[in-house]
Write a protein that holds these residues in place. Structure first.
Motif, PDB file in Angstrom:
ATOM      1  N   MET A   1      13.287  20.574 -20.294  1.00 48.58           N
ATOM      2  CA  MET A   1      13.736  21.595 -19.349  1.00 48.58           C
ATOM      3  C   MET A   1      15.249  21.563 -19.132  1.00 48.58           C
ATOM      4  SD  MET A   1      10.680  21.220 -16.497  1.00 48.58           S
ATOM      5  CE  MET A   1      11.480  22.291 -15.331  1.00 48.58           C
ATOM      6  N   ALA A   2      15.896  20.450 -19.490  1.00 51.21           N
ATOM      7  CA  ALA A   2      17.310  20.284 -19.164  1.00 51.21           C
ATOM      8  C   ALA A   2      18.190  21.316 -19.872  1.00 51.21           C
ATOM      9  CB  ALA A   2      17.759  18.866 -19.522  1.00 51.21           C
ATOM     10  N   VAL A   3      17.966  21.518 -21.173  1.00 52.06           N
ATOM     11  CA  VAL A   3      18.808  22.443 -21.933  1.00 52.06           C
ATOM     12  C   VAL A   3      18.635  23.887 -21.437  1.00 52.06           C
ATOM     13  CG1 VAL A   3      19.234  23.415 -24.214  1.00 52.06           C
ATOM     14  CG2 VAL A   3      18.908  20.955 -23.956  1.00 52.06           C
ATOM     15  N   PRO A   4      17.412  24.411 -21.272  1.00 49.10           N
ATOM     16  CA  PRO A   4      17.281  25.773 -20.739  1.00 49.10           C
ATOM     17  C   PRO A   4      17.868  25.927 -19.337  1.00 49.10           C
ATOM     18  CG  PRO A   4      15.231  25.076 -21.769  1.00 49.10           C
ATOM     19  CD  PRO A   4      16.105  23.864 -21.698  1.00 49.10           C
ATOM     20  N   LEU A   5      17.682  24.928 -18.484  1.00 49.16           N
ATOM     21  CA  LEU A   5      18.237  25.014 -17.133  1.00 49.16           C
ATOM     22  C   LEU A   5      19.756  25.063 -17.158  1.00 49.16           C
ATOM     23  CD1 LEU A   5      15.944  22.605 -15.063  1.00 49.16           C
ATOM     24  CD2 LEU A   5      16.201  25.079 -14.776  1.00 49.16           C
ATOM     25  N   ALA A   6      20.358  24.217 -17.989  1.00 49.63           N
ATOM     26  CA  ALA A   6      21.817  24.221 -18.097  1.00 49.63           C
ATOM     27  C   ALA A   6      22.319  25.554 -18.645  1.00 49.63           C
ATOM     28  CB  ALA A   6      22.268  23.062 -18.986  1.00 49.63           C
ATOM     29  N   PHE A   7      21.643  26.096 -19.638  1.00 51.05           N
ATOM     30  CA  PHE A   7      22.042  27.369 -20.239  1.00 51.05           C
ATOM     31  C   PHE A   7      22.000  28.482 -19.196  1.00 51.05           C
ATOM     32  CE2 PHE A   7      20.871  31.342 -22.410  1.00 51.05           C
ATOM     33  CZ  PHE A   7      21.916  31.449 -23.312  1.00 51.05           C
ATOM     34  N   LEU A   8      20.900  28.567 -18.421  1.00 53.76           N
ATOM     35  CA  LEU A   8      20.774  29.624 -17.421  1.00 53.76           C
ATOM     36  C   LEU A   8      21.758  29.430 -16.275  1.00 53.76           C
ATOM     37  CD1 LEU A   8      16.889  30.034 -17.236  1.00 53.76           C
ATOM     38  CD2 LEU A   8      18.530  31.576 -18.291  1.00 53.76           C
ATOM     39  N   ALA A   9      22.015  28.173 -15.903  1.00 48.37           N
ATOM     40  CA  ALA A   9      22.932  27.910 -14.796  1.00 48.37           C
ATOM     41  C   ALA A   9      24.349  28.365 -15.134  1.00 48.37           C
ATOM     42  CB  ALA A   9      22.907  26.423 -14.442  1.00 48.37           C
TER      43      ALA A   9
ATOM     44  N   VAL B   1       7.306  23.613 -12.279  1.00 49.91           N
ATOM     45  CA  VAL B   1       7.196  24.272 -13.578  1.00 49.91           C
ATOM     46  C   VAL B   1       6.965  25.772 -13.402  1.00 49.91           C
ATOM     47  CG1 VAL B   1       5.807  24.425 -15.677  1.00 49.91           C
ATOM     48  CG2 VAL B   1       6.417  22.197 -14.755  1.00 49.91           C
ATOM     49  N   ARG B   2       6.152  26.154 -12.398  1.00 48.58           N
ATOM     50  CA  ARG B   2       5.948  27.586 -12.145  1.00 48.58           C
ATOM     51  C   ARG B   2       7.255  28.260 -11.751  1.00 48.58           C
ATOM     52  NH1 ARG B   2       1.035  25.794  -9.677  1.00 48.58           N
ATOM     53  NH2 ARG B   2       2.004  25.903  -7.608  1.00 48.58           N
ATOM     54  N   GLY B   3       8.058  27.577 -10.955  1.00 49.97           N
ATOM     55  CA  GLY B   3       9.366  28.126 -10.611  1.00 49.97           C
ATOM     56  C   GLY B   3      10.277  28.234 -11.816  1.00 49.97           C
ATOM     57  N   PHE B   4      10.205  27.239 -12.704  1.00 53.85           N
ATOM     58  CA  PHE B   4      10.989  27.267 -13.935  1.00 53.85           C
ATOM     59  C   PHE B   4      10.559  28.437 -14.812  1.00 53.85           C
ATOM     60  CE2 PHE B   4      11.437  25.451 -18.355  1.00 53.85           C
ATOM     61  CZ  PHE B   4      12.802  25.652 -18.435  1.00 53.85           C
ATOM     62  N   ASP B   5       9.258  28.679 -14.865  1.00 49.92           N
ATOM     63  CA  ASP B   5       8.729  29.792 -15.653  1.00 49.92           C
ATOM     64  C   ASP B   5       9.276  31.120 -15.136  1.00 49.92           C
ATOM     65  OD1 ASP B   5       7.287  31.356 -17.354  1.00 49.92           O
ATOM     66  OD2 ASP B   5       5.331  30.947 -16.470  1.00 49.92           O
ATOM     67  N   ALA B   6       9.281  31.294 -13.819  1.00 47.21           N
ATOM     68  CA  ALA B   6       9.811  32.529 -13.242  1.00 47.21           C
ATOM     69  C   ALA B   6      11.315  32.651 -13.474  1.00 47.21           C
ATOM     70  CB  ALA B   6       9.496  32.578 -11.745  1.00 47.21           C
ATOM     71  N   LEU B   7      12.027  31.526 -13.382  1.00 53.11           N
ATOM     72  CA  LEU B   7      13.477  31.541 -13.570  1.00 53.11           C
ATOM     73  C   LEU B   7      13.858  32.042 -14.960  1.00 53.11           C
ATOM     74  CD1 LEU B   7      16.342  30.751 -12.582  1.00 53.11           C
ATOM     75  CD2 LEU B   7      15.899  28.465 -13.492  1.00 53.11           C
ATOM     76  N   LEU B   8      13.064  31.699 -15.958  1.00 55.72           N
ATOM     77  CA  LEU B   8      13.377  32.089 -17.332  1.00 55.72           C
ATOM     78  C   LEU B   8      13.332  33.599 -17.538  1.00 55.72           C
ATOM     79  CD1 LEU B   8      11.293  29.335 -19.141  1.00 55.72           C
ATOM     80  CD2 LEU B   8      13.777  29.527 -19.182  1.00 55.72           C
ATOM     81  N   MET B   9      12.571  34.296 -16.696  1.00 54.88           N
ATOM     82  CA  MET B   9      12.426  35.735 -16.855  1.00 54.88           C
ATOM     83  C   MET B   9      13.447  36.531 -16.056  1.00 54.88           C
ATOM     84  SD  MET B   9       9.970  36.092 -18.984  1.00 54.88           S
ATOM     85  CE  MET B   9       9.612  37.828 -18.807  1.00 54.88           C
TER      86      MET B   9
END
Length: 537
Positions: free
Chosen positions: A1-9, A366-374
């Motif tokens: 999750m670290a790489v996608p979170l950093a990219f979106l941030a 994880v559900r919050g992460f899923d929503a964040l990606l969209m």
């Protein structure tokens, strides 16, 4: 999750927060009272209501029209299937301004519909809904059809042997297995129609406006950043709430499935009913997708003084561009392909890691992460583009002069498609297969390579196709950050359409035709590569 979170941030949250803060701050103080003022405006509430209900209606209509197509592409084998699947994806990458113009030629004044029956549908909501189906047909066909083609049909046949009717077996066996993919497709369609801009602006006329149209009007025409910032927050909040509900409800319905080689499930139609269904879907595609595209191509060949290739020849010259470009417009083709290829790689890496993380973990985080990606799909592209210019202008993130800025913006839109396409298939893989591989001594990496990858290879190909397609056609953010000497095809088309004169309009149609052909060829190549890997005919 670290790489996608950093990219979106870094490339999503930071730019959007920067542009929103600039709009709501004055003299170093926050102006939160502006939120109430904007939301109390009856005109804004009317825009919000229209945005919501037209998105819901567009989603329902798209599912009703495209689900039979998803079944045909998943279960039937017929000549030209790969070519047709590539063709139905072409509308998805066309700039909305161009596709809106093509629909206007079909449905508007002097269009085919008026010539044949004396009926006009421009400036009506029906034109908007039909254009949204035109754009999003491929989302349902590829997302739902990709999983449908890998479901074992023998499970439904076993239910019928036990006494279930054809409809009952489909409702109790196939539909629950497809539910996550259908929900994912519906979510993507809703987000795209909720943030619709070009289609509503051209076909809706002065009578209809979505939040995206209103944000653009407040930003570019009225220069009212505070109002635009409030509308951006409203759109962001609405999308975040929808994604949170989706992540909570759909996850409960996902389960491990038995996936098979698509080559084993596709066969020639048998019986009058199946041939009728195939014919109906082909007729549907011809009228809804091929007809507007044909109008687009026909207009590109209306060259000056009867020279049918005149507009195409003009694309190779800076002088013939009327001062619109610093380089020959045809160079936009190479720029778009390079940018889209880099954006696809970024989207596959970030989206693939995110999908893997969502598969292996559960819980509220994880559900919050899923929503964040969209969220990038539901956020104004105008806001993202302005945010890039404002936020990424100081070291160590001074990227305004770097070519990588365009692929990064395009990848933001591609990542959600990668996640939503791969996630249902990854979650359908039986975890006992990985456990068996581990018992036999395989490392986690080897277990993924030997177990997961062969099963998700098709989904990976679909995800790559979607990411490449949306990168080719991304316009809202790219128009603000693409350098004048390196325009993309959608940006070049927009510049031509923004200038008066038949030569500019004709070159816009010619470039749009080039974009359409590039997309079709790229997707057809991908289909062939995927067919070689999966054995699908």
């Amino acid at each position: 999750m670290a790489v996608p979170l950093a990219f979106l941030a870094v490339f999503f949250a930071y730019p959007v927060a920067a542009i929103t803060a600039r709009g709501l701050k004055a003299g170093g103080e926050w102006r939160f009272a502006r939120i109430g003022e904007v939301l109390g405006d009856p005109a804004v509430r009317e825009v919000l209501w229209f945005t919501t209900w037209q998105a819901a209606a567009s989603t329902a209509l798209t599912l009703a029209v495209a689900l039979p197509g998803a079944y045909v592409f998943a279960r039937f084998a017929f000549p030209g299937k790969q070519l047709l699947r590539a063709v139905v994806t072409v509308p998805f990458v066309l700039p909305t301004v161009v596709a809106g113009t093509a629909f206007l030629a079909v449905l508007g004044r002097g269009g085919l519909l008026e010539d044949l029956w004396g009926v006009r549908l421009d400036t009506t909501v029906w034109a908007i809904l039909l254009a949204h189906v035109f754009f999003n047909y491929a989302v349902v066909v590829r997302t739902v059809g990709g999983l449908w083609s890998q479901l074992d049909p023998r499970q439904e046949e076993a239910a019928r042997v036990l006494g279930a009717s054809r409809l009952g077996a489909w409702r109790r066996v196939t539909l629950p297995a497809l539910a996550p993919a259908v929900a994912a497709a519906a979510l993507m369609v809703f987000l795209f129609t909720f943030t619709s801009f070009g289609v509503v602006q051209i076909l809706g006329g002065p009578h209809y406006a979505t939040l995206e149209v209103e944000i653009y009007r407040q930003t570019a025409q009225l220069l009212d950043l505070p109002t635009a910032a409030v509308l951006t927050l409203v759109q962001f909040t609405a999308v975040a709430g929808l994604l949170a509900v989706h992540a909570r409800t759909v996850r409960r319905r996902e389960s491990a499935l038995r996936l098979v080689d698509p080559a084993r499930t596709a066969r020639r139609p048998r019986g009058a009913a199946q041939w009728t269904l195939l014919g109906a879907v082909l007729a549907q595609i011809a009228l809804l997708i091929l007809l507007p595209l044909a109008v687009l191509v026909e207009r590109s060949f209306r060259g000056p003084d009867g020279h049918w290739l005149g507009y195409y020849r003009a694309l190779g010259s800076v002088a013939d561009s009327g001062g619109v470009f610093l380089v020959p417009p045809i160079e936009a083709v190479g720029n778009s392909l390079r940018y889209a290829a880099v954006a696809t790689v970024i989207a596959l890496v970030v989206g693939g890691l995110a999908a893997a993380a969502l598969t292996r973990r559960a819980g509220r985080l994880v559900r919050g992460f899923d929503a964040l990606l969209m969220l990038p799909l539901g956020t104004s592209a105008v806001t993202v583009g302005f945010g890039f210019l404002i936020a990424l202008d100081e070291p160590p993130l001074d990227l305004r002069a770097s070519w990588i800025l365009v692929p990064l913006a395009q990848a933001l839109v591609g990542v959600p498609f990668v996640v939503r396409t791969m996630l249902p298939v990854l979650r359908a893989v039986d975890p006992r297969l990985r456990e068996a591989a581990a018992v036999l001594g395989a490392s986690p990496l080897r277990a993924w390579r030997e177990v997961d990858l062969p099963l998700v290879g098709r989904a990976l190909g679909i995800a790559a196709g979607f990411a490449f397609a949306v990168s080719l056609g991304e316009f809202g953010a790219t128009v603000f950050i693409a350098r004048p000497d390196n325009p993309t095809l959608p940006v070049a088309v927009s510049r031509f359409l923004g200038r008066a004169g038949d030569i500019n309009y004709g070159q816009a149609m010619a470039l749009s035709t080039v974009l359409m052909l590039v997309c079709a060829c790229s997707l057809l190549l991908l289909e062939r590569i995927r067919a070689d890997r999966t054995g699908e005919l």
